[in-house]
Structures are given as C-alpha cells and as structure tokens.
Design a protein around this motif. Sequence first.
Motif, PDB file in Angstrom:
ATOM      1  N   UNK A 156      -3.770   1.572  -1.907  1.00  0.00           N
ATOM      2  CA  UNK A 156      -2.516   1.496  -1.151  1.00  0.00           C
ATOM      3  C   UNK A 156      -1.463   2.376  -1.805  1.00  0.00           C
ATOM      4  N   UNK A 157      -1.368   2.305  -3.112  1.00  0.00           N
ATOM      5  CA  UNK A 157      -0.406   3.109  -3.870  1.00  0.00           C
ATOM      6  C   UNK A 157      -1.177   4.129  -4.697  1.00  0.00           C
ATOM      7  N   UNK A 158      -0.973   5.428  -4.449  1.00  0.00           N
ATOM      8  CA  UNK A 158      -1.709   6.447  -5.211  1.00  0.00           C
ATOM      9  C   UNK A 158      -1.542   6.319  -6.723  1.00  0.00           C
ATOM     10  N   UNK A 163      -7.578   7.420 -12.133  1.00  0.00           N
ATOM     11  CA  UNK A 163      -7.271   8.661 -12.851  1.00  0.00           C
ATOM     12  C   UNK A 163      -5.765   8.793 -13.056  1.00  0.00           C
ATOM     13  N   UNK A 164      -4.978   8.425 -12.038  1.00  0.00           N
ATOM     14  CA  UNK A 164      -3.521   8.458 -12.171  1.00  0.00           C
ATOM     15  C   UNK A 164      -3.064   7.495 -13.263  1.00  0.00           C
ATOM     16  N   UNK A 165      -3.659   6.316 -13.299  1.00  0.00           N
ATOM     17  CA  UNK A 165      -3.308   5.348 -14.336  1.00  0.00           C
ATOM     18  C   UNK A 165      -3.699   5.866 -15.723  1.00  0.00           C
ATOM     19  N   UNK A 166      -4.827   6.563 -15.794  1.00  0.00           N
ATOM     20  CA  UNK A 166      -5.267   7.104 -17.080  1.00  0.00           C
ATOM     21  C   UNK A 166      -4.316   8.196 -17.561  1.00  0.00           C
ATOM     22  N   UNK A 314     -15.392   1.431  -1.053  1.00  0.00           N
ATOM     23  CA  UNK A 314     -14.394   1.977  -1.969  1.00  0.00           C
ATOM     24  C   UNK A 314     -13.561   0.876  -2.633  1.00  0.00           C
ATOM     25  N   UNK A 315     -13.204   1.082  -3.888  1.00  0.00           N
ATOM     26  CA  UNK A 315     -12.437   0.064  -4.602  1.00  0.00           C
ATOM     27  C   UNK A 315     -10.992  -0.013  -4.119  1.00  0.00           C
ATOM     28  N   UNK A 316     -10.461  -1.199  -4.140  1.00  0.00           N
ATOM     29  CA  UNK A 316      -9.057  -1.429  -3.833  1.00  0.00           C
ATOM     30  C   UNK A 316      -8.202  -1.019  -5.027  1.00  0.00           C
ATOM     31  N   UNK A 317      -6.904  -1.292  -4.942  1.00  0.00           N
ATOM     32  CA  UNK A 317      -6.029  -1.057  -6.088  1.00  0.00           C
ATOM     33  C   UNK A 317      -6.511  -1.891  -7.279  1.00  0.00           C
ATOM     34  N   UNK A 318      -6.932  -3.130  -7.001  1.00  0.00           N
ATOM     35  CA  UNK A 318      -7.446  -3.985  -8.070  1.00  0.00           C
ATOM     36  C   UNK A 318      -8.745  -3.423  -8.637  1.00  0.00           C
ATOM     37  N   UNK A 319      -9.620  -2.920  -7.772  1.00  0.00           N
ATOM     38  CA  UNK A 319     -10.858  -2.320  -8.230  1.00  0.00           C
ATOM     39  C   UNK A 319     -10.613  -1.098  -9.097  1.00  0.00           C
ATOM     40  N   UNK A 320      -9.612  -0.299  -8.716  1.00  0.00           N
ATOM     41  CA  UNK A 320      -9.254   0.858  -9.539  1.00  0.00           C
ATOM     42  C   UNK A 320      -8.701   0.434 -10.892  1.00  0.00           C
ATOM     43  N   UNK A 321      -7.999  -0.692 -10.917  1.00  0.00           N
ATOM     44  CA  UNK A 321      -7.492  -1.208 -12.194  1.00  0.00           C
ATOM     45  C   UNK A 321      -8.648  -1.595 -13.112  1.00  0.00           C
ATOM     46  N   UNK A 322      -9.696  -2.176 -12.533  1.00  0.00           N
ATOM     47  CA  UNK A 322     -10.872  -2.532 -13.328  1.00  0.00           C
ATOM     48  C   UNK A 322     -11.544  -1.268 -13.866  1.00  0.00           C
ATOM     49  N   UNK A 323     -11.704  -0.271 -13.009  1.00  0.00           N
ATOM     50  CA  UNK A 323     -12.327   0.981 -13.441  1.00  0.00           C
ATOM     51  C   UNK A 323     -11.493   1.655 -14.527  1.00  0.00           C
ATOM     52  N   UNK A 324     -10.176   1.669 -14.340  1.00  0.00           N
ATOM     53  CA  UNK A 324      -9.283   2.251 -15.346  1.00  0.00           C
ATOM     54  C   UNK A 324      -9.435   1.554 -16.693  1.00  0.00           C
TER      55      UNK A 324
END
Length: 334
Positions: A156-158, A163-166, A314-324
């Motif tokens: 939802x939020x890029x 990768x952005x979080x990293x 595809x992962x959600x924002x939460x899924x991306x947080x887990x990957x990060x």
Amino acid sequence: MRRLSGPAGDLADLLRVLAASWPGRMLTGHHLPALQRMPDRYLPLLADEASRAGRIAAPRDAAALVRRALRRWPPSGVPRWPRRVPSLGGVRLVPPRRAWTNATPMIVAVAALGGTALTSPASASSTAPRSPLTWCRDKSSMAVIGDSGSTGYGVVDPKNAWVAALRRAKPHTRIVNYAHDGAMVSDFLPGGRWPQTTGAVRDIGRRQPSLVLIEIGGNDYYMDRDPARYQADLDRLTRAIWSVSPRSTLVYETIWPFDPRHSPTAVHSWDEYAAAMHRLVVKYHAGWIDLRQFFPPNYSADADTHLLNPDRIHPTDAGNAVEFAAVLNILNRC
C-alpha cells in the motif's frame, strides 16, 4: 533435559544449532511448537544433513529419529550458545556471528548468512569458487537481483517495500535494485526480455558491489519451468556475476510458497525450486535466506498473519516487513 545418546543425540545437537542460527538470531518460545510440528517430509532432509555433517550412519527410521529429538527439547525455550562451542561428530560448530569471519571448512549455517541450510566438506564441491567475504569488511554497496518479490509490488505504501526499508536501515550502503516484475532467471541472461534485467550483470561489473542478493525463481515456478533448467540458469547467472565482479559476496534468497500457477496442469512443487537453489548455496558456500519458515505454507493458512495479498502471491506491507527483517538480520551478522 535427558541427553539422547548416539545418532539421536547428534541429531538433537544439530537441531539446537539450527535453532541458534535461525534468522532472527535466536529462536523464541513461539518458534518451538512450529518446529515440533515440522512436516515429516522435511525430517529425512534434516537427518541426512546430520548424517553427512556429523559423520554418523543415517538410520532407516531417520524421520522418526528427528521427530523424537525435537520432542526432547526443553519446553521452556532453546539453550543459548555455550562459552565453549561444542562439537558434533568431530566437526566444530561456529556461532553465527563468527562463522563469516572464518572460511575454514567446518559446519556453518551457510556462512552464517542463512537460516537452516547446512554445508560441510562432504557436501560441497572442492573445485567450485567460494563466495568471498567482502561484505564483512566493506558494506558500502549492495545489488539486488529479483522479481516482484523485491520491487514492492502489492504494498500500500511504497516506503514499506523491503528494499526501501533496507535503504533506510542502511543509509551508508548504496543499494541498486535490478528487480523487475515478472522476471525469471533467464531474463538476467543474454536474450532476456527487458534492458533493466539484461543489463544488470554489466552494471554490476561497473559498480563492483560488496554484496549481491539474488531473490528470483517465483516466476519460473509460476510458469512450471523445469527445476533443472532453473538451477542451470541460476548457476549461469551466478558465474556471470562473478566473472565481472569477483569481489561480490553472494546471498541467495528463497521466497515463500504460493498457490496460483499459470497452468492448471503444473507438476513441479516450490520445494523443488528451493532445493535447486540450495544446491548452489552448498556448491558455492554462499549465503541463504529461506523465507519459507516465516510465511504460511499456503494462502488459506494466512488468515491470522495477513502476510500475503488477496492475489495469493505477493506479500503485503506486513509481508515485506518480515522479508526486510530476515534480510537485515543476515546482513548484520558480520
């Protein structure tokens, strides 16, 4: 805790090592039940790793033996690393934070960059090049080779894309992301479909990044390409990267399983592609991030975590947080 003897004790020791090297640095209490409910199809693999790494004979009831070893774990948690690191079958074990600084042929959690993959002298090629340890002394640059699992597709939020979080977490590391939605491994080889992917290896040669993370394979699985061809293409890509940037530390990343497939008659499982990537991890003594341990086995099991989008891929924002978190933990280990 009762100490198991013989091969059972070696397996129990091995499982404790897996716990201590799990992404997240240390298992917490809620991980233990999940390990104890590990599907039986994974148990022979653990037993085989224990047999090779510990130089013990693999029993015929290997799965039952691993299951019994798991059940013997202390119910209150997982033991910490001792002051003196123990040995398993004569092979010295190395704590995660030290393994990357020592390139000798010993059991490590894939150079301390991966969670559950183990490598040993008996299982790795002696003629293949080893992933260099550049990242441990130079964290100035990093490259990402990937598909939509690394572009932020579905967030939802890029800013929440991993990768952005990293980039925010590593402000002094220049991170170049070559990931492209829909990309397969072959797209990063000559003849690929997009200039961004076919030019990635050449640009890596120009930039000479300290580390290259390869997160790709989901679309090969989606299209049901032969896992043997996937492994061959991934091997070719690996060698192409090192041919232009031999200094780059290499980390492979296996993503989560997902349900939808391009063809209703698809025959290959995601575990086959994960196994193909793991073979290269062992071959090159590279790092490995295995996200299967953090994501649900299928979309129907995602009712509580909501790590996947309604597209079931595809992962959600939460899924991306887990990957990060998984990636950052591995990168911070040396």
